[in-house]
Every structure is written in structure tokens, then in C-alpha cells.
Design an enzyme around this catalytic site. Structure first.
Site, short mmCIF file in Angstrom:
data_model
loop_
_atom_site.label_atom_id
_atom_site.label_comp_id
_atom_site.label_asym_id
_atom_site.label_seq_id
_atom_site.Cartn_x
_atom_site.Cartn_y
_atom_site.Cartn_z
N ASN A 84 -9.04 -2.65 5.51
CA ASN A 84 -8.16 -2.71 4.35
C ASN A 84 -8.94 -2.32 3.10
O ASN A 84 -10.13 -2.57 2.98
CB ASN A 84 -7.49 -4.08 4.21
CG ASN A 84 -8.44 -5.25 4.06
OD1 ASN A 84 -9.47 -5.32 4.71
ND2 ASN A 84 -8.07 -6.20 3.22
N ILE A 85 -8.24 -1.67 2.19
CA ILE A 85 -8.83 -1.18 0.95
C ILE A 85 -7.89 -1.60 -0.18
O ILE A 85 -6.80 -1.04 -0.32
CB ILE A 85 -9.00 0.35 0.97
CG1 ILE A 85 -9.83 0.77 2.20
CG2 ILE A 85 -9.63 0.84 -0.33
CD1 ILE A 85 -9.75 2.25 2.52
N GLU A 86 -8.31 -2.61 -0.95
CA GLU A 86 -7.46 -3.13 -2.02
C GLU A 86 -7.62 -2.34 -3.31
O GLU A 86 -8.56 -1.57 -3.48
CB GLU A 86 -7.80 -4.60 -2.28
CG GLU A 86 -7.44 -5.50 -1.13
CD GLU A 86 -7.70 -6.96 -1.38
OE1 GLU A 86 -7.23 -7.78 -0.58
OE2 GLU A 86 -8.38 -7.32 -2.37
N CYS A 109 -3.60 -1.05 4.16
CA CYS A 109 -3.96 -1.96 5.25
C CYS A 109 -4.88 -1.26 6.25
O CYS A 109 -4.89 -0.04 6.37
CB CYS A 109 -2.70 -2.43 5.97
SG CYS A 109 -1.57 -3.37 4.94
N GLU A 118 -4.64 -1.17 9.46
CA GLU A 118 -3.88 -0.49 10.50
C GLU A 118 -3.49 0.92 10.05
O GLU A 118 -3.65 1.90 10.77
CB GLU A 118 -2.61 -1.27 10.86
CG GLU A 118 -2.87 -2.67 11.37
CD GLU A 118 -2.87 -3.72 10.26
OE1 GLU A 118 -3.57 -3.55 9.24
OE2 GLU A 118 -2.16 -4.74 10.43
N CYS A 163 1.74 -5.99 8.80
CA CYS A 163 2.85 -6.10 7.86
C CYS A 163 3.98 -5.16 8.29
O CYS A 163 3.81 -4.32 9.17
CB CYS A 163 2.38 -5.80 6.44
SG CYS A 163 2.05 -4.05 6.11
N CYS A 196 3.14 -1.39 7.98
CA CYS A 196 2.30 -0.91 9.09
C CYS A 196 3.10 -0.79 10.38
O CYS A 196 2.93 0.17 11.13
CB CYS A 196 1.11 -1.85 9.28
SG CYS A 196 -0.12 -1.70 7.97
#
Length: 129
Positions: free
Chosen positions: A40-42, A51, A53, A87, A90
Site C-alpha cells: 500500500n502507498i498512502e 492498496c 492488491e 476493500c 480492490c
């Protein structure tokens, strides 16, 4: 499956999650056995956050892959592991590329605590054309 879990754990170590502190790793296995990982990369504005995935799927699709068998997802805060579910966004991406009745979603809290579901079970009313 142990190899995929380990690859997801290693991908989690690369996550960028300074806002939530919840890091996620994924390992996506293609029909030909190739594996793509993602984390994940916020982002401070949240909406552009990606996300793990989807990171794995987008890497695979950008390399020409279109057939997938399973995905392993691991996550947690700090050293604490959990078995996060994907989620809705995804799941819908998975529905775009995967067979709902055969694609496996594996949520793992290490090698000993694993939940396996079919995409159909996780997204019974997915959008399709």
C-alpha cells in the site's frame, strides 16, 4: 502457498503508510506461475492512496498479464500481523480480470492463520458489462 505468504510479507516491508500506520503486502500469482507483489502507498489527501492488491494487479497488467490464480494479502500495524480483507475497489479490480468462481483471495496472518475465499464469496454482486 508458504512462498506466496512470504513474498507478501516482504512486500509489506516496502509499504508507505505514514498516516494510518497500517502496512499491507500482497502477492498475486498469475496462471503461468509468475508472481507480482505490491504494497500500500498512502497519500496525504487519501483519495490517491493505492492498496497493495491494486499495486500488484497494476504491475502485472502493465507487464501484459491477464490471467490470475490467487492473491495473498497480509497486513497490520507495526509488528502486529492481521489478515486484512480487500476493500471494495480492490475486489472490483479483481472482478475485471479474474474468474469469480475460481480466483482465490487468501488473507493470511502468517503461515498458520489463513482464510481462503473465492472472489464470488467476497464480491457476490460485482459490476460487469
Amino acid at each position: 502457498m508458504k512462498r506466496l505468504i512470504q513474498m507478501a510479507v516482504e512486500a509489506r516491508e516496502k509499504a508507505y503508510a505514514p498516516y494510518s500506520g497500517f502496512t499491507v503486502g500482497a502477492a498475486l500469482e498469475c496462471q503461468d506461475g509468475t508472481v507480482y507483489t505490491g504494497c500500500n502507498i498512502e497519500n496525504a489527501s487519501y483519495t490517491p492512496t493505492n492498496c497493495a492488491e491494486r499495486t500488484a494487479f497494476f504491475k502485472a497488467v502493465s507487464e501484459g498479464q491477464r490471467q490470475f490464480q490467487r492473491i495473498v494479502i497480509v497486513g497490520g500495524k507495526g509488528e502486529e500481523m492481521s489478515a486484512p480483507a480487500p476493500c471494495g475497489v480492490c475486489l472490483q479490480v479483481m472482478a475485471e480480470f479474474c474468474e469469480a468462481d475460481t480466483f482465490e483471495i487468501i488473507m493470511a496472518k502468517g503461515e498458520d492463520e489463513v482464510t481462503v475465499k473465492k472472489l464470488r464469496d467476497m464480491l457476490p454482486y460485482g459490476f460487469s458489462l
